[in-house]
Design a protein around this motif. Sequence first.
Motif, PDB file in Angstrom:
ATOM      1  N   ALA A  83       0.818  -1.222   0.000  1.00 49.77           N
ATOM      2  CA  ALA A  83       0.000   0.000   0.000  1.00 49.77           C
ATOM      3  C   ALA A  83       0.847   1.264   0.000  1.00 49.77           C
ATOM      4  O   ALA A  83       0.513   2.253  -0.668  1.00 49.77           O
ATOM      5  CB  ALA A  83      -0.929  -0.007   1.214  1.00 49.77           C
ATOM      6  N   VAL A  84       1.962   1.245   0.736  1.00 48.42           N
ATOM      7  CA  VAL A  84       2.765   2.465   0.932  1.00 48.42           C
ATOM      8  C   VAL A  84       3.832   2.633  -0.145  1.00 48.42           C
ATOM      9  O   VAL A  84       4.192   3.762  -0.491  1.00 48.42           O
ATOM     10  CB  VAL A  84       3.415   2.443   2.337  1.00 48.42           C
ATOM     11  CG1 VAL A  84       4.341   3.634   2.541  1.00 48.42           C
ATOM     12  CG2 VAL A  84       2.342   2.416   3.417  1.00 48.42           C
ATOM     13  N   GLN A  85       4.367   1.523  -0.679  1.00 51.36           N
ATOM     14  CA  GLN A  85       5.462   1.560  -1.662  1.00 51.36           C
ATOM     15  C   GLN A  85       6.650   2.367  -1.109  1.00 51.36           C
ATOM     16  O   GLN A  85       7.042   3.406  -1.641  1.00 51.36           O
ATOM     17  CB  GLN A  85       4.986   2.155  -2.986  1.00 51.36           C
ATOM     18  CG  GLN A  85       3.932   1.331  -3.700  1.00 51.36           C
ATOM     19  CD  GLN A  85       4.509   0.045  -4.289  1.00 51.36           C
ATOM     20  OE1 GLN A  85       5.552   0.055  -4.939  1.00 51.36           O
ATOM     21  NE2 GLN A  85       3.827  -1.071  -4.048  1.00 51.36           N
ATOM     22  N   PRO A  86       7.260   1.905  -0.025  1.00 54.31           N
ATOM     23  CA  PRO A  86       8.304   2.713   0.633  1.00 54.31           C
ATOM     24  C   PRO A  86       9.623   2.738  -0.129  1.00 54.31           C
ATOM     25  O   PRO A  86      10.010   1.757  -0.783  1.00 54.31           O
ATOM     26  CB  PRO A  86       8.484   1.986   1.975  1.00 54.31           C
ATOM     27  CG  PRO A  86       8.134   0.561   1.677  1.00 54.31           C
ATOM     28  CD  PRO A  86       7.018   0.633   0.677  1.00 54.31           C
ATOM     29  N   ASP A  87      10.315   3.862  -0.006  1.00 49.15           N
ATOM     30  CA  ASP A  87      11.698   3.950  -0.475  1.00 49.15           C
ATOM     31  C   ASP A  87      12.627   3.298   0.546  1.00 49.15           C
ATOM     32  O   ASP A  87      13.670   2.758   0.184  1.00 49.15           O
ATOM     33  CB  ASP A  87      12.111   5.417  -0.646  1.00 49.15           C
ATOM     34  CG  ASP A  87      11.232   6.151  -1.637  1.00 49.15           C
ATOM     35  OD1 ASP A  87      11.175   5.722  -2.793  1.00 49.15           O
ATOM     36  OD2 ASP A  87      10.591   7.143  -1.224  1.00 49.15           O
ATOM     37  N   VAL A  88      12.222   3.382   1.826  1.00 54.72           N
ATOM     38  CA  VAL A  88      13.051   2.890   2.930  1.00 54.72           C
ATOM     39  C   VAL A  88      12.195   2.072   3.889  1.00 54.72           C
ATOM     40  O   VAL A  88      11.089   2.484   4.249  1.00 54.72           O
ATOM     41  CB  VAL A  88      13.703   4.066   3.703  1.00 54.72           C
ATOM     42  CG1 VAL A  88      14.519   3.549   4.885  1.00 54.72           C
ATOM     43  CG2 VAL A  88      14.562   4.924   2.784  1.00 54.72           C
ATOM     44  N   VAL A  89      12.715   0.929   4.306  1.00 50.56           N
ATOM     45  CA  VAL A  89      12.143   0.164   5.412  1.00 50.56           C
ATOM     46  C   VAL A  89      13.164   0.209   6.542  1.00 50.56           C
ATOM     47  O   VAL A  89      14.293  -0.242   6.385  1.00 50.56           O
ATOM     48  CB  VAL A  89      11.860  -1.296   5.008  1.00 50.56           C
ATOM     49  CG1 VAL A  89      11.498  -2.119   6.241  1.00 50.56           C
ATOM     50  CG2 VAL A  89      10.747  -1.357   3.975  1.00 50.56           C
ATOM     51  N   HIS A  90      12.761   0.790   7.666  1.00 53.80           N
ATOM     52  CA  HIS A  90      13.669   0.999   8.801  1.00 53.80           C
ATOM     53  C   HIS A  90      13.205   0.122   9.953  1.00 53.80           C
ATOM     54  O   HIS A  90      12.157   0.383  10.567  1.00 53.80           O
ATOM     55  CB  HIS A  90      13.664   2.477   9.197  1.00 53.80           C
ATOM     56  CG  HIS A  90      14.795   2.873  10.080  1.00 53.80           C
ATOM     57  ND1 HIS A  90      15.322   4.150  10.085  1.00 53.80           N
ATOM     58  CD2 HIS A  90      15.512   2.185  11.007  1.00 53.80           C
ATOM     59  CE1 HIS A  90      16.309   4.217  10.966  1.00 53.80           C
ATOM     60  NE2 HIS A  90      16.428   3.028  11.540  1.00 53.80           N
ATOM     61  N   ALA A  91      13.959  -0.942  10.244  1.00 55.16           N
ATOM     62  CA  ALA A  91      13.627  -1.864  11.333  1.00 55.16           C
ATOM     63  C   ALA A  91      14.345  -1.415  12.599  1.00 55.16           C
ATOM     64  O   ALA A  91      15.570  -1.291  12.611  1.00 55.16           O
ATOM     65  CB  ALA A  91      14.035  -3.280  10.966  1.00 55.16           C
ATOM     66  N   HIS A  92      13.594  -1.205  13.680  1.00 50.93           N
ATOM     67  CA  HIS A  92      14.160  -0.604  14.883  1.00 50.93           C
ATOM     68  C   HIS A  92      14.488  -1.601  15.991  1.00 50.93           C
ATOM     69  O   HIS A  92      14.921  -1.192  17.071  1.00 50.93           O
ATOM     70  CB  HIS A  92      13.222   0.484  15.404  1.00 50.93           C
ATOM     71  CG  HIS A  92      13.185   1.692  14.514  1.00 50.93           C
ATOM     72  ND1 HIS A  92      14.088   2.716  14.630  1.00 50.93           N
ATOM     73  CD2 HIS A  92      12.380   2.007  13.471  1.00 50.93           C
ATOM     74  CE1 HIS A  92      13.835   3.636  13.700  1.00 50.93           C
ATOM     75  NE2 HIS A  92      12.802   3.225  12.990  1.00 50.93           N
ATOM     76  N   ASP A  93      14.305  -2.900  15.749  1.00 49.95           N
ATOM     77  CA  ASP A  93      14.752  -3.916  16.693  1.00 49.95           C
ATOM     78  C   ASP A  93      14.977  -5.219  15.939  1.00 49.95           C
ATOM     79  O   ASP A  93      14.703  -5.314  14.731  1.00 49.95           O
ATOM     80  CB  ASP A  93      13.762  -4.094  17.853  1.00 49.95           C
ATOM     81  CG  ASP A  93      12.355  -4.432  17.391  1.00 49.95           C
ATOM     82  OD1 ASP A  93      12.194  -5.404  16.646  1.00 49.95           O
ATOM     83  OD2 ASP A  93      11.405  -3.727  17.792  1.00 49.95           O
ATOM     84  N   GLU A  94      15.483  -6.227  16.633  1.00 49.16           N
ATOM     85  CA  GLU A  94      15.888  -7.465  15.973  1.00 49.16           C
ATOM     86  C   GLU A  94      14.693  -8.214  15.375  1.00 49.16           C
ATOM     87  O   GLU A  94      14.767  -8.729  14.261  1.00 49.16           O
ATOM     88  CB  GLU A  94      16.623  -8.380  16.960  1.00 49.16           C
ATOM     89  CG  GLU A  94      17.923  -7.809  17.483  1.00 49.16           C
ATOM     90  CD  GLU A  94      17.697  -6.705  18.513  1.00 49.16           C
ATOM     91  OE1 GLU A  94      16.990  -6.925  19.508  1.00 49.16           O
ATOM     92  OE2 GLU A  94      18.231  -5.602  18.285  1.00 49.16           O
ATOM     93  N   MET A  95      13.584  -8.287  16.117  1.00 48.15           N
ATOM     94  CA  MET A  95      12.411  -8.971  15.579  1.00 48.15           C
ATOM     95  C   MET A  95      11.868  -8.237  14.355  1.00 48.15           C
ATOM     96  O   MET A  95      11.394  -8.854  13.399  1.00 48.15           O
ATOM     97  CB  MET A  95      11.321  -9.102  16.646  1.00 48.15           C
ATOM     98  CG  MET A  95      10.197 -10.052  16.236  1.00 48.15           C
ATOM     99  SD  MET A  95       8.788 -10.058  17.387  1.00 48.15           S
ATOM    100  CE  MET A  95       9.588 -10.564  18.893  1.00 48.15           C
ATOM    101  N   ALA A  96      11.956  -6.915  14.375  1.00 46.58           N
ATOM    102  CA  ALA A  96      11.501  -6.126  13.229  1.00 46.58           C
ATOM    103  C   ALA A  96      12.303  -6.456  11.975  1.00 46.58           C
ATOM    104  O   ALA A  96      11.764  -6.494  10.867  1.00 46.58           O
ATOM    105  CB  ALA A  96      11.602  -4.637  13.549  1.00 46.58           C
ATOM    106  N   VAL A  97      13.607  -6.704  12.146  1.00 43.77           N
ATOM    107  CA  VAL A  97      14.438  -7.093  10.999  1.00 43.77           C
ATOM    108  C   VAL A  97      13.935  -8.408  10.420  1.00 43.77           C
ATOM    109  O   VAL A  97      13.784  -8.566   9.201  1.00 43.77           O
ATOM    110  CB  VAL A  97      15.919  -7.227  11.415  1.00 43.77           C
ATOM    111  CG1 VAL A  97      16.750  -7.769  10.246  1.00 43.77           C
ATOM    112  CG2 VAL A  97      16.479  -5.879  11.862  1.00 43.77           C
ATOM    113  N   ALA A  98      13.651  -9.386  11.293  1.00 46.89           N
ATOM    114  CA  ALA A  98      13.217 -10.705  10.836  1.00 46.89           C
ATOM    115  C   ALA A  98      11.866 -10.647  10.135  1.00 46.89           C
ATOM    116  O   ALA A  98      11.700 -11.176   9.027  1.00 46.89           O
ATOM    117  CB  ALA A  98      13.151 -11.664  12.029  1.00 46.89           C
ATOM    118  N   VAL A  99      10.889  -9.997  10.777  1.00 48.59           N
ATOM    119  CA  VAL A  99       9.548  -9.939  10.196  1.00 48.59           C
ATOM    120  C   VAL A  99       9.572  -9.124   8.905  1.00 48.59           C
ATOM    121  O   VAL A  99       8.903  -9.461   7.922  1.00 48.59           O
ATOM    122  CB  VAL A  99       8.554  -9.353  11.217  1.00 48.59           C
ATOM    123  CG1 VAL A  99       7.161  -9.244  10.615  1.00 48.59           C
ATOM    124  CG2 VAL A  99       8.499 -10.217  12.469  1.00 48.59           C
ATOM    125  N   GLY A 100      10.376  -8.057   8.884  1.00 46.12           N
ATOM    126  CA  GLY A 100      10.494  -7.256   7.679  1.00 46.12           C
ATOM    127  C   GLY A 100      11.116  -8.030   6.535  1.00 46.12           C
ATOM    128  O   GLY A 100      10.684  -7.917   5.375  1.00 46.12           O
TER     129      GLY A 100
END
Length: 366
Positions: free
Chosen positions: A76-93
């Motif tokens: 929906a957003v079509q991001p230029d950047v995906v910024h993961a702010h913790d370790e689980m966020a990196v994995a799920v992202g």
Amino acid sequence: MTSVHIDTARARRGGQNQVLQLVTGLAERGDTAVLVAHEDGDLKRRASEGLRFVGFAPRSDFDVHAAWQLARVFKAVQPDVVHAHDEMAVAVGAMALKMKTELARPPLVVAARRRAFHHERQAFAKWKYSHVTVFISASAHIAARLEGDGITADRIAVVHDGVNTDVIDKIARVDAHGTFWLPKGAPLVGNIGALAPWKGQRHLVAAAARVVREVPDARFLILGEGELREALERQIKDLGLERHVFLGGFRDDTVALLKSMDVFVTSATDEGLGSALLDAMACRRGSVGARAGGIQEALVDAETGLLVPPRDEPAMAAAIVRLLKDATLRGTLGDAGRAKVEREFSVAKMVEGTLEVYRRNLELRT
């Protein structure tokens, strides 16, 4: 520029405030910034009206449903950047990016690193971090640890955490003595942080036993919760410090209470940078810190605070006594600390520094 920011924590930690300040700062500049955070977490409660917020509830690094929810956000957003702010966020992202998201172009993937832990080396960790283009570390100390763990220097950028001094200045002082039934006028030494081994509160309690021999009416207030509460309670009792050292638990009003403290001590033995220390400096508190990790990037000995060797309880006690007995020195160090925060640790500088990392790495891909 369009960015999606992922934070999976439910409870408030220092990092959550940084995420909120970054997303808000980007939005105020006119960029599109979407915050994806735990639907039952602190960030949802604190997100201002109008901020683009999407709630989800990841349970682990392997939560496919959460990854699917995130993939829908990316589409929906079509991001230029995906910024993961913790370790689980990196994995799920990373899992979300592998799903059918119909992105016009692959986004730049950024991982925040605010704690000084060692980089994971398990097979799944290697896979999830292989999707990361650049790590943004909150201190040079964290950057050096990443590089020592095998991350190449061209994938690491240092952007210090930011403090909003305008917001801090507007927070009304809370009388810590009245709140915790401390003797009126007693010199107050404070500490804020999770009750965890690397935060070193056991060394502060041991130092307190020495301090009260020279400053008998001194009181110590340790704010935070964690696994070491029972051990610290036993230590306080064993040292006969029940009238002098108090564990105040987790508080939402730590900055307001900081303004009642005479001295702030960060006793960590390994610290990425220390958001509570930056808040204390912004509040012009005379501060004592261990020469551990990123603490040294904020506290300059005899200039913005007093530094002592980590785990050196006699040296810590001596520094605390010195500040308690010298109001002029406390004021001088407090003013210098505030100036350093304004100069080097502002929210504006953090937001601009992060944007520069985005721009530089996006340009390298064109």
